[in-house]
Scaffold this motif. Structure first.
Motif, PDB file in Angstrom:
ATOM      1  N   ARG A 223       0.822  -1.205   0.000  1.00 26.89           N
ATOM      2  CA  ARG A 223       0.000   0.000   0.000  1.00 26.89           C
ATOM      3  C   ARG A 223       0.862   1.263   0.000  1.00 26.89           C
ATOM      4  O   ARG A 223       0.522   2.261  -0.644  1.00 26.89           O
ATOM      5  CB  ARG A 223      -0.927   0.008   1.214  1.00 26.89           C
ATOM      6  CG  ARG A 223      -1.973  -1.104   1.239  1.00 26.89           C
ATOM      7  CD  ARG A 223      -2.701  -1.123   2.574  1.00 26.89           C
ATOM      8  NE  ARG A 223      -1.768  -1.334   3.677  1.00 26.89           N
ATOM      9  CZ  ARG A 223      -2.060  -1.133   4.960  1.00 26.89           C
ATOM     10  NH1 ARG A 223      -3.269  -0.700   5.297  1.00 26.89           N
ATOM     11  NH2 ARG A 223      -1.160  -1.355   5.896  1.00 26.89           N
ATOM     12  N   PHE A 272      -8.363  -9.290  -1.267  1.00 24.94           N
ATOM     13  CA  PHE A 272      -8.949  -8.012  -1.662  1.00 24.94           C
ATOM     14  C   PHE A 272      -8.264  -7.419  -2.897  1.00 24.94           C
ATOM     15  O   PHE A 272      -7.152  -7.784  -3.260  1.00 24.94           O
ATOM     16  CB  PHE A 272      -8.825  -6.998  -0.515  1.00 24.94           C
ATOM     17  CG  PHE A 272      -9.554  -7.387   0.731  1.00 24.94           C
ATOM     18  CD1 PHE A 272     -10.869  -7.010   0.934  1.00 24.94           C
ATOM     19  CD2 PHE A 272      -8.922  -8.139   1.718  1.00 24.94           C
ATOM     20  CE1 PHE A 272     -11.548  -7.368   2.088  1.00 24.94           C
ATOM     21  CE2 PHE A 272      -9.590  -8.495   2.874  1.00 24.94           C
ATOM     22  CZ  PHE A 272     -10.909  -8.107   3.065  1.00 24.94           C
ATOM     23  N   TYR A 274      -7.639  -3.263  -4.047  1.00 29.57           N
ATOM     24  CA  TYR A 274      -7.715  -1.862  -3.645  1.00 29.57           C
ATOM     25  C   TYR A 274      -7.816  -0.989  -4.900  1.00 29.57           C
ATOM     26  O   TYR A 274      -7.113  -1.227  -5.883  1.00 29.57           O
ATOM     27  CB  TYR A 274      -6.466  -1.450  -2.883  1.00 29.57           C
ATOM     28  CG  TYR A 274      -6.422  -1.825  -1.421  1.00 29.57           C
ATOM     29  CD1 TYR A 274      -6.500  -0.848  -0.434  1.00 29.57           C
ATOM     30  CD2 TYR A 274      -6.280  -3.149  -1.026  1.00 29.57           C
ATOM     31  CE1 TYR A 274      -6.434  -1.184   0.912  1.00 29.57           C
ATOM     32  CE2 TYR A 274      -6.212  -3.499   0.318  1.00 29.57           C
ATOM     33  CZ  TYR A 274      -6.294  -2.507   1.282  1.00 29.57           C
ATOM     34  OH  TYR A 274      -6.229  -2.838   2.612  1.00 29.57           O
ATOM     35  N   LYS A 306     -11.963  -0.732  -0.869  1.00 25.75           N
ATOM     36  CA  LYS A 306     -11.376  -2.055  -0.650  1.00 25.75           C
ATOM     37  C   LYS A 306     -12.466  -3.093  -0.908  1.00 25.75           C
ATOM     38  O   LYS A 306     -13.475  -3.135  -0.198  1.00 25.75           O
ATOM     39  CB  LYS A 306     -10.848  -2.146   0.783  1.00 25.75           C
ATOM     40  CG  LYS A 306     -10.128  -3.434   1.133  1.00 25.75           C
ATOM     41  CD  LYS A 306      -9.593  -3.354   2.553  1.00 25.75           C
ATOM     42  CE  LYS A 306      -8.868  -4.621   2.965  1.00 25.75           C
ATOM     43  NZ  LYS A 306      -8.379  -4.552   4.371  1.00 25.75           N
ATOM     44  N   GLU A 344      -4.329   3.287   7.420  1.00 27.76           N
ATOM     45  CA  GLU A 344      -5.540   3.036   6.629  1.00 27.76           C
ATOM     46  C   GLU A 344      -6.763   3.136   7.532  1.00 27.76           C
ATOM     47  O   GLU A 344      -6.785   2.566   8.628  1.00 27.76           O
ATOM     48  CB  GLU A 344      -5.488   1.644   5.996  1.00 27.76           C
ATOM     49  CG  GLU A 344      -6.754   1.270   5.232  1.00 27.76           C
ATOM     50  CD  GLU A 344      -6.712  -0.142   4.674  1.00 27.76           C
ATOM     51  OE1 GLU A 344      -7.651  -0.917   4.937  1.00 27.76           O
ATOM     52  OE2 GLU A 344      -5.724  -0.479   3.984  1.00 27.76           O
ATOM     53  N   LEU A 346     -10.999   2.686   7.328  1.00 26.07           N
ATOM     54  CA  LEU A 346     -12.160   2.271   6.552  1.00 26.07           C
ATOM     55  C   LEU A 346     -13.434   2.825   7.179  1.00 26.07           C
ATOM     56  O   LEU A 346     -13.443   3.292   8.317  1.00 26.07           O
ATOM     57  CB  LEU A 346     -12.223   0.747   6.468  1.00 26.07           C
ATOM     58  CG  LEU A 346     -11.041   0.065   5.769  1.00 26.07           C
ATOM     59  CD1 LEU A 346     -11.197  -1.453   5.784  1.00 26.07           C
ATOM     60  CD2 LEU A 346     -10.906   0.571   4.343  1.00 26.07           C
TER      61      LEU A 346
END
Length: 692
Positions: A223, A272, A274, A306, A344, A346
């Motif tokens: 990331r 996942f 992104y 995500k 990060e 969410l």
């Protein structure tokens, strides 16, 4: 019955000679094929399959094979074996005519017409994992690149890749030209020498126009480097606010259909993909060489969504608007970076998109040689972001946000076309950009004679690269006016012009390049025919503007023809003409000893200033070039043999500070060479020894 073939092409042609009396030249590449060797043509459906590496995702491969319509599948690699053949042909339950794996491990092999033909005949293409630096080095600006782009844009077949093969599918791509860079390294310095990003010069997938992909996303955590890539794309690589990214877990795939709808396939919902995008009210605060990245803006950072995968690929994302999702378990959020530390979060909301009105009524007034005023009609936006660039440039200049409805632009170049974008910033998000184009005064309008090929179907100008001009134009019917594309060029400083031919059958072509140095509307004055050659190769002539040239905008004319070229004007039977603009400036300062190629002794070489480092030296398979730049700039590297003949030439994107780039020795025989590093204001020289 299924047929298995191992074809070492040279042996194949030898057997043809024995069995059928066919005389042919042996090829030197390796391929394996399973299934029928007879080509078929099926109805295909386009799409892109981005696989994250690790174990291949069966459902994603099935998706791709089904879109082939049961046709022929080609797998490309630069090393490895035929491991995909049986897997794709008989283990997934999808019927295809054949699967062929081709090894392309040199630029010479990438120029073999038979390989390009096999790729063009495919109904699906898959690029395996490996080292994307070799894919870029071996395949870029070759018939292989042309063939892949033909499949994506003309034939519209499914094209996929895993790991390194996925990394090169965006129009922005991480080339790994020097070495792999980790998230911590990229966050600590977004200009780390490992952050090497190619821009719009390789594969051309419109749906991935401003997008960079990354893979193995969970192993290790990538990331951070993806965020650094976007910061660089925003600041100095031309994507601006349109910069986007897709990161894919291992065993996971993002499959994008012909309508731009992306499906996420994975064996479990714990895997996942992104999707990154930039909101205009949250751009990076600190993107500086040698300094940790900061992209925070009160926690807004960069916007992400995500999306978990599943075996049905039922979770989707619309790449037409980068807003619409469907499915379960999908989370919007943000990634923020403070002094190189990433967090990060969410649970956020998607960008609002079109709820903020696009600025309209845009007008440009008070235009002078170096300035202009841009105004627009007020909207409900709380403020506006304005950015501008020359039409030919890839990098935007962004002004501080303003609550006014007009701005003044200064420091412009005379007689130059500019693009302007105005974006409204609302509490609900940013608007689409309102746009306009204007040209500063001071350029002299000059009329030029016509030049055109009557037929360009067999030979044409495929690509012209010169400074900031990077134009993949292909066939334009015999003539194209690209004078809105321009580049700055300085008197007395050599600059490499790259000319790539296009042809339906490999043949030598006549090339001529003219520059109207005195800007009088004719190319017939002494010294204005700057290059002439008969060749079928991609060409890299060095162009140096004489001191007698005018300062300002002049025209460059490029002509390619099947027959010899006798004039810069008029029509001719076969070929194509293209016109461009060069912006000439005064003579730059040349570093001491800059024009001297040293071939006499090691002692004289050691007396040079320490401007360039080369290691290892002697070099075997590859070597590193290091040097320092005072600014971000395009730098030309030229390699000459001991007789002074140019053997290699390439352009690199250097950053302010120390730079290091890795190159291979392909095409260079054992011996001594001279390396020139040509920057905007100096030329430095050193010695290289090849000892394979």
């Amino acid at each position: 019955m299924k047929k298995n073939y191992f074809i070492k092409e040279g042996w194949f042609c030898f057997l043809c000679f024995l069995c059928f009396g066919i005389v042919t030249h042996a090829q030197t590449y390796t391929s394996w094929i399973v299934g029928s060797a007879t080509d078929v043509s099926t109805t295909t459906s386009g799409g892109m399959c981005l696989m994250g590496g690790g174990t291949d995702n069966d459902e994603a491969i099935k998706w791709m094979l089904q879109k082939s319509g049961g046709g022929d599948v080609v797998v490309l690699r630069s090393a490895g074996t035929d491991g995909y053949n049986t897997y794709m042909y008989s283990e997934l339950g999808v019927t295809v005519n054949s699967v062929e794996t081709i090894i392309i491990d040199t630029r010479a092999k990438a120029s073999i017409a038979g390989i390009a033909t096999k790729i063009r005949n495919a109904e699906a293409l898959f690029i395996s994992g490996g080292d994307q630096a070799t894919y870029v080095s071996y395949w870029k600006d070759t018939p292989v690149e042309d063939a892949i782009n033909y499949l994506i844009n003309t034939k519209k077949v499914p094209v996929g890749g895993t790991s390194a093969g996925c990394a090169i599918l965006g129009k922005f791509y991480y080339s790994a030209a020097n070495s792999s860079v980790t998230s911590s390294q990229a966050l600590a310095n977004p200009y780390n020498t490992g952050v090497t990003i190619g821009v719009n010069d390789f594969l051309n997938s419109p749906i991935l126009a401003n997008t960079i992909t990354d893979t193995h996303y969970d192993n290790p955590d990538r990331r951070g480097r993806q965020t650094a890539f976007l910061a660089r794309m925003w600041k100095d690589l031309g994507a601006g606010l349109n910069a986007k990214g897709i990161g894919v877990y291992e065993k996971t795939a993002v499959c994008i259909d012909q309508n731009g709808i992306a499906r996420v396939y994975a064996p479990t919902t714990a895997s996942f993909a992104y999707f990154y995008q930039i909101e205009s009210n949250s751009t990076p605060e600190t993107v500086t060489s040698g300094t940790p990245l900061t992209w925070n803006n009160s926690g807004k950072g960069v916007k992400i969504v995500k999306i978990p995968g599943n075996t049905a690929g039922s979770n989707t994302f619309d790449l037409n608007n980068w807003i619409t999702t469907s499915g379960t378990g999908i989370s919007w959020g943000n990634i923020k970076v403070v002094s190189g530390t990433l967090t990060e979060t969410l649970g956020g909301t998607p960008p609002s998109g079109s709820s903020c009105a696009t600025p309209s009524g845009i007008a440009t007034t008070s235009i002078t040689n170096t300035s202009a005023t841009v105004s627009w009609t007020a909207t409900t936006a709380t403020n506006y972001t304005v950015r501008y660039k020359t039409v030919a440039a890839s990098t935007w200049t962004t002004l501080a946000n303003t609550t006014a409805t007009s701005v003044s632009l200064s420091g412009l170049t005379l007689g130059t076309a500019y693009n302007v974008e105005i974006i409204g910033n609302c509490t609900s998000g940013a608007s689409a950009a309102g746009t306009t184009t204007f040209t500063t005064t001071g350029g002299t309008t000059v009329s030029y004679c016509a030049s055109k090929g009557n037929s360009s179907s067999s030979e044409w100008i495929k690509k012209v690269v010169f400074g900031t001009i990077n134009n993949l134009s292909n066939d334009n019917g015999g003539y194209a006016n690209f004078t809105t594309q321009s580049t700055a060029i300085t008197k007395g400083v050599a600059k490499t012009l790259t000319l790539t031919p296009g042809f339906s059958a490999t043949r030598k072509l006549y090339w001529k390049v003219y520059i109207d140095y005195n800007n009088n509307g004719a190319f017939t004055d002494s010294g204005e025919e700057v290059y002439s050659i008969f060749s079928s190769a991609t060409l890299n002539p060095s162009i140096t503007v004489p001191s007698t040239a005018v300062i300002g905008s002049v025209r460059m004319r490029v002509i390619v023809s099947y027959n010899s070229i006798t004039s810069s004007c008029g029509t001719y039977n076969y070929g194509e003409t293209e016109d461009y603009t060069l912006n000439i400036s005064a003579t730059a300062k040349i570093a001491p000893q800059s024009s001297k190629i040293l071939v006499d002794s090691d002692e004289e070489s050691k007396s040079l200033p320490a401007r360039i480092g080369i290691y290892p030296n002697p070099a075997r398979e590859d070597f590193n070039i290091s040097f320092r730049s005072e600014v971000n700039e395009k730098v030309t590297v030229k390699i000459y043999n001991i007789q002074g003949r140019e053997e290699k030439s390439f352009v690199i994107e250097a950053t302010s500070g120390e730079n290091r780039f890795r190159y291979n020795t392909a095409g260079l025989i054992n011996g001594q060479y001279i390396v020139k590093v040509i920057k905007s204001n100096e030329v430095s020289t050193t010695k290289l020894i090849i000892a394979n």
